[in-house]
Scaffold this motif. Structure first.
Motif, PDB file in Angstrom:
ATOM      1  N   SER A 179      10.147  15.592 -11.263  1.00 29.47           N
ATOM      2  CA  SER A 179       9.536  14.469 -10.779  1.00 29.47           C
ATOM      3  C   SER A 179      10.390  13.225 -11.155  1.00 29.47           C
ATOM      4  O   SER A 179      10.336  12.031 -10.544  1.00 29.47           O
ATOM      5  CB  SER A 179       8.040  14.348 -11.223  1.00 29.47           C
ATOM      6  N   ALA A 180      10.847  13.013 -12.603  1.00 27.40           N
ATOM      7  CA  ALA A 180      11.747  11.832 -12.980  1.00 27.40           C
ATOM      8  C   ALA A 180      12.918  11.814 -11.883  1.00 27.40           C
ATOM      9  O   ALA A 180      13.254  10.745 -11.500  1.00 27.40           O
ATOM     10  CB  ALA A 180      11.912  11.833 -14.318  1.00 27.40           C
ATOM     11  N   TRP A 181      13.394  12.950 -11.729  1.00 27.71           N
ATOM     12  CA  TRP A 181      14.772  12.826 -10.920  1.00 27.71           C
ATOM     13  C   TRP A 181      14.334  12.459  -9.436  1.00 27.71           C
ATOM     14  O   TRP A 181      15.277  11.742  -8.791  1.00 27.71           O
ATOM     15  CB  TRP A 181      15.478  14.248 -10.952  1.00 27.71           C
ATOM     16  N   SER A 182      13.266  13.057  -8.935  1.00 24.56           N
ATOM     17  CA  SER A 182      12.843  12.712  -7.710  1.00 24.56           C
ATOM     18  C   SER A 182      12.491  11.097  -7.645  1.00 24.56           C
ATOM     19  O   SER A 182      13.139  10.478  -6.499  1.00 24.56           O
ATOM     20  CB  SER A 182      11.674  13.226  -7.220  1.00 24.56           C
ATOM     21  N   SER A 183      12.319  10.409  -8.611  1.00 27.16           N
ATOM     22  CA  SER A 183      11.969   8.872  -8.674  1.00 27.16           C
ATOM     23  C   SER A 183      13.342   8.233  -8.746  1.00 27.16           C
ATOM     24  O   SER A 183      13.503   7.348  -7.904  1.00 27.16           O
ATOM     25  CB  SER A 183      11.130   8.400  -9.697  1.00 27.16           C
ATOM     26  N   ALA A 198       7.950   3.230   3.567  1.00 24.98           N
ATOM     27  CA  ALA A 198       7.346   4.384   4.259  1.00 24.98           C
ATOM     28  C   ALA A 198       8.621   5.781   4.332  1.00 24.98           C
ATOM     29  O   ALA A 198       7.957   6.666   3.777  1.00 24.98           O
ATOM     30  CB  ALA A 198       7.100   4.385   5.739  1.00 24.98           C
ATOM     31  N   LEU A 199       9.585   5.545   4.365  1.00 21.72           N
ATOM     32  CA  LEU A 199      10.872   6.325   4.209  1.00 21.72           C
ATOM     33  C   LEU A 199      10.823   6.818   2.776  1.00 21.72           C
ATOM     34  O   LEU A 199      10.704   7.831   2.366  1.00 21.72           O
ATOM     35  CB  LEU A 199      11.979   5.767   4.585  1.00 21.72           C
ATOM     36  N   ALA A 200      10.286   5.941   1.675  1.00 15.19           N
ATOM     37  CA  ALA A 200      10.498   6.362   0.213  1.00 15.19           C
ATOM     38  C   ALA A 200       9.214   7.175  -0.062  1.00 15.19           C
ATOM     39  O   ALA A 200       9.449   8.227  -0.927  1.00 15.19           O
ATOM     40  CB  ALA A 200      10.316   5.043  -0.843  1.00 15.19           C
ATOM     41  N   VAL A 201       8.426   7.355   0.657  1.00 15.66           N
ATOM     42  CA  VAL A 201       7.022   8.151   0.315  1.00 15.66           C
ATOM     43  C   VAL A 201       7.433   9.502   0.925  1.00 15.66           C
ATOM     44  O   VAL A 201       7.603  10.500  -0.066  1.00 15.66           O
ATOM     45  CB  VAL A 201       5.677   7.854   1.202  1.00 15.66           C
ATOM     46  N   VAL A 202       8.337   9.561   1.960  1.00 12.42           N
ATOM     47  CA  VAL A 202       8.609  11.068   2.384  1.00 12.42           C
ATOM     48  C   VAL A 202       9.896  11.376   1.553  1.00 12.42           C
ATOM     49  O   VAL A 202       9.881  12.630   1.181  1.00 12.42           O
ATOM     50  CB  VAL A 202       9.297  10.860   3.708  1.00 12.42           C
ATOM     51  N   VAL A 203      10.751  10.703   1.010  1.00 15.58           N
ATOM     52  CA  VAL A 203      11.769  11.183   0.065  1.00 15.58           C
ATOM     53  C   VAL A 203      11.240  11.602  -1.154  1.00 15.58           C
ATOM     54  O   VAL A 203      11.578  12.499  -1.792  1.00 15.58           O
ATOM     55  CB  VAL A 203      12.864  10.123  -0.058  1.00 15.58           C
ATOM     56  N   LEU A 233       0.739  -1.279   0.147  1.00 14.06           N
ATOM     57  CA  LEU A 233      -0.047  -0.108  -0.021  1.00 14.06           C
ATOM     58  C   LEU A 233       0.873   1.329   0.087  1.00 14.06           C
ATOM     59  O   LEU A 233       0.471   2.327  -0.920  1.00 14.06           O
ATOM     60  CB  LEU A 233      -0.931  -0.130   1.118  1.00 14.06           C
ATOM     61  N   LEU A 234       1.858   1.216   0.743  1.00 11.56           N
ATOM     62  CA  LEU A 234       2.939   2.437   0.841  1.00 11.56           C
ATOM     63  C   LEU A 234       3.598   2.549  -0.506  1.00 11.56           C
ATOM     64  O   LEU A 234       3.671   3.728  -1.094  1.00 11.56           O
ATOM     65  CB  LEU A 234       4.046   2.132   1.821  1.00 11.56           C
ATOM     66  N   GLN A 235       3.762   1.503  -1.069  1.00 11.37           N
ATOM     67  CA  GLN A 235       4.445   1.539  -2.624  1.00 11.37           C
ATOM     68  C   GLN A 235       3.352   2.383  -3.635  1.00 11.37           C
ATOM     69  O   GLN A 235       3.829   3.074  -4.459  1.00 11.37           O
ATOM     70  CB  GLN A 235       4.872   0.292  -3.205  1.00 11.37           C
ATOM     71  N   MET A 236       2.188   1.988  -3.410  1.00 20.27           N
ATOM     72  CA  MET A 236       1.202   2.779  -4.045  1.00 20.27           C
ATOM     73  C   MET A 236       1.157   4.197  -3.826  1.00 20.27           C
ATOM     74  O   MET A 236       0.962   5.322  -4.691  1.00 20.27           O
ATOM     75  CB  MET A 236      -0.161   2.173  -3.939  1.00 20.27           C
ATOM     76  N   ALA A 237       1.260   4.692  -2.644  1.00 21.70           N
ATOM     77  CA  ALA A 237       1.398   6.005  -2.095  1.00 21.70           C
ATOM     78  C   ALA A 237       2.653   6.671  -2.818  1.00 21.70           C
ATOM     79  O   ALA A 237       2.596   7.706  -3.097  1.00 21.70           O
ATOM     80  CB  ALA A 237       1.623   6.024  -0.603  1.00 21.70           C
ATOM     81  N   VAL A 238       3.763   6.082  -2.958  1.00 22.22           N
ATOM     82  CA  VAL A 238       5.104   6.574  -3.512  1.00 22.22           C
ATOM     83  C   VAL A 238       4.413   7.093  -4.969  1.00 22.22           C
ATOM     84  O   VAL A 238       5.067   8.210  -5.212  1.00 22.22           O
ATOM     85  CB  VAL A 238       5.975   5.633  -3.702  1.00 22.22           C
ATOM     86  N   PHE A 239       3.815   6.198  -5.703  1.00 18.76           N
ATOM     87  CA  PHE A 239       3.538   6.683  -7.221  1.00 18.76           C
ATOM     88  C   PHE A 239       2.621   7.680  -6.801  1.00 18.76           C
ATOM     89  O   PHE A 239       2.281   8.631  -7.843  1.00 18.76           O
ATOM     90  CB  PHE A 239       3.046   5.519  -7.894  1.00 18.76           C
ATOM     91  N   ALA A 240       1.379   7.660  -5.993  1.00 22.75           N
ATOM     92  CA  ALA A 240       0.701   8.738  -5.660  1.00 22.75           C
ATOM     93  C   ALA A 240       1.180  10.278  -5.762  1.00 22.75           C
ATOM     94  O   ALA A 240       0.632  11.145  -6.090  1.00 22.75           O
ATOM     95  CB  ALA A 240      -0.389   8.462  -4.709  1.00 22.75           C
ATOM     96  N   GLY A 267       8.363  12.597  -1.749  1.00 22.61           N
ATOM     97  CA  GLY A 267       7.410  13.789  -1.545  1.00 22.61           C
ATOM     98  C   GLY A 267       8.577  14.964  -1.382  1.00 22.61           C
ATOM     99  O   GLY A 267       8.304  15.945  -1.895  1.00 22.61           O
ATOM    100  N   THR A 268       9.482  14.681  -0.641  1.00 24.03           N
ATOM    101  CA  THR A 268      10.539  15.866  -0.512  1.00 24.03           C
ATOM    102  C   THR A 268      11.158  16.237  -1.785  1.00 24.03           C
ATOM    103  O   THR A 268      11.577  17.458  -2.242  1.00 24.03           O
ATOM    104  CB  THR A 268      11.594  15.554   0.503  1.00 24.03           C
ATOM    105  N   GLY A 269      11.509  15.282  -2.611  1.00 24.80           N
ATOM    106  CA  GLY A 269      12.265  15.185  -3.858  1.00 24.80           C
ATOM    107  C   GLY A 269      11.595  15.977  -4.685  1.00 24.80           C
ATOM    108  O   GLY A 269      11.918  16.981  -5.758  1.00 24.80           O
ATOM    109  N   ASN A 270      10.103  15.518  -5.058  1.00 26.13           N
ATOM    110  CA  ASN A 270       9.325  16.269  -5.937  1.00 26.13           C
ATOM    111  C   ASN A 270       9.223  18.029  -5.343  1.00 26.13           C
ATOM    112  O   ASN A 270       9.160  18.731  -6.417  1.00 26.13           O
ATOM    113  CB  ASN A 270       7.742  15.821  -5.916  1.00 26.13           C
TER     114      ASN A 270
END
Length: 466
Positions: A208-212, A180-185, A37-44, A187-190
């Motif tokens: 956004s690509a570089w953030s990924s 969960a850390l990836a969601v934060v990273v 579910l958190l992985q889906m949040a990363v893409f969201a 969001g910050t990167g974007n």
């Protein structure tokens, strides 16, 4: 009917060890579901930031991510072959340190090689998108976006491998924490790269690509640190002697992993094909399809996580040559999966408008047609919830037996013959339209679920047991 009658009456769900199996399955599956579910949040997060750049930018990123996501998802299945291999090794001998290390090392070799191929395929994004008839203005923006995104292939695949490894070694919560850390990273990167904060220039869509890329790299670094400093995992020395070849294990990863990869591509082909078919029928039905599929995708994460746990539990029993343990783990996972999806189906049928209200304003007259189509699709989604959960989990328990080639054939046949052909026939050549496409999805899922359950039920007679 096969699903509903075979699971509750199986004698393997009863007995003195049944409660322990349910508890162990939940302990392992819960963090895996959370990580999914958190992985889906990363893409969201990417969607939230890119959507503010306009419809064209959002369309370009969506097309690029669809290609990248399919590649990474399929390669996740490829390196996921390490899970049943490691589980079997631990089942045979509890402290199989050297064997585990060799399997992980060869899994990494396979993952890197496959990720390099995926990077090359990303460079073909332009011709692929033009072949599907996409707008040239969107393609022009999507191509460089996908080129940057391809740099995330290697860290993304290796992160997926290490998540599988730590889960199989009994630490699934680590994957949840790192995701969960990836969601934060992300969001910050974007926030930094898209809009230009913290002294960085505003890169817009490319940001956004570089953030990924940064997020995938941060996840890989986090896993490396865990393997180095976690006492329970450090004893395996998984990062050591990475240059040494173990060709037999290298071949085993390919042998088990390639069919898993092909199965994922077959399933994705059906669902991506359904979106393209509905897109030809009408934009409103496509929007309704997207909303209904988003809901179905959320519920699917639970049987998907249960399946990941079941592969490990069945694999441990397989390595220990414990036939009763194999049956208990497999039937427990199937019962839990079908039970959850049956509950979700009842919820979808009971309060469909309330559920749709999470995504769209159901009271707005402008959305009346969209809501009408979405309600129809939710009825079919509720009906195929049981079969979707059953096929996902049953395929996973067969992977625990290192049985992947025949399930791959079943998936390719079920999804593409009764599934896609029914979707095309009913969707494009009858007044059913989008509803016909969804009935095609259900036909594919029912066929695959029935055949996989039959194979699991006859595992002994088919010679799948150790």
């Amino acid at each position: 009917m096969t699903v509903a009658t075979s699971l509750p009456t199986s004698p393997d769900l009863a007995g003195p060890h049944a409660t322990s199996e349910w508890r162990e399955m939940l302990r392992l599956a819960a963090p895996l579901v959370g990580a999914n579910l958190l992985q889906m949040a990363v893409f969201a997060v990417d969607v939230l930031f890119v959507a503010r750049l306009g419809a064209e930018a959002l369309a370009a990123s969506s097309l690029a991510v669809s290609i990248f996501g399919l590649l990474i998802w399929s390669l996740t299945g490829l390196v996921g072959a390490t899970s049943p291999l490691i589980a079997a090794e631990l089942g045979r001998r509890r402290h199989a340190v050297r064997e585990v290390r060799r399997t992980v090392r060869m899994g990494a070799w396979v993952g890197v090689l496959a990720a390099v191929v995926a990077m090359a395929l990303c460079q073909l994004g332009g011709p692929l998108l033009r072949a599907t008839g996409q707008s040239e203005a969107v393609v022009v923006r999507a191509v460089p976006f996908l080129a940057v995104l391809s740099l995330a292939c290697v860290p993304a695949v290796l992160s997926s491998l290490l998540r599988t490894v730590v889960s199989t070694l009994g630490r699934p919560g680590i994957g949840t924490a790192i995701t969960a850390l990836a969601v934060v990273v992300n969001g910050t990167g974007n926030w930094i790269f898209v809009y230009g904060h913290a002294g960085m220039p505003a890169l817009g869509l490319m940001g956004s690509a570089w953030s990924s890329v940064v997020t995938s790299s941060a996840m890989l670094l986090a896993y490396a640190m865990v393997l180095r400093f976690d006492r329970r995992l450090h004893r395996y020395h998984l990062l050591g002697r990475w240059w040494r070849a173990e060709w037999r294990r290298f071949a085993d990863v390919w042998k088990i992993g390639l069919p898993i990869c092909a199965t994922i591509v077959a399933e994705a082909g059906l669902f991506n094909g359904a979106a393209l078919l509905i897109g030809r029928i009408g934009e409103v039905q496509l929007a309704a399809h997207t909303v209904a599929m988003q809901l179905a995708g959320m519920t699917f994460q639970v049987p998907f996580g249960l399946g990941q746990a079941a592969t490990i539990r069945v694999g441990l029993a397989y390595g220990a040559r414990d036939h009763a343990g194999i049956a208990r783990a497999g039937w427990t996972a199937l019962a839990m999966s079908v039970g959850f999806m049956g509950t979700m189906a009842a919820v979808m049928l009971a309060i469909p408008r309330l559920i749709l209200g999470l995504y769209i304003d159901v009271g707005d007259p402008a959305n009346a047609a969209l809501v009408g189509y979405a309600l129809q699709f939710l009825i079919v989604a509720a009906a195929f919830q049981l079969f979707d959960g059953a096929q996902a989990t049953c395929g996973a328990v067969l992977r625990g037996l290192q049985d992947t080639r025949v399930p791959m054939t079943i998936a390719m046949f079920g999804y593409w013959v009764p599934g896609l052909l029914t979707a095309i026939g009913l969707g494009l050549y009858t007044p059913l339209g989008g509803m016909g496409v969804w009935l095609g999805l259900m036909a594919g899922l029912v066929c695959v679920a029935a055949l996989l359950i039959w194979r699991w039920h006859r595992r002994d007679r088919l010679g799948l047991l150790p």
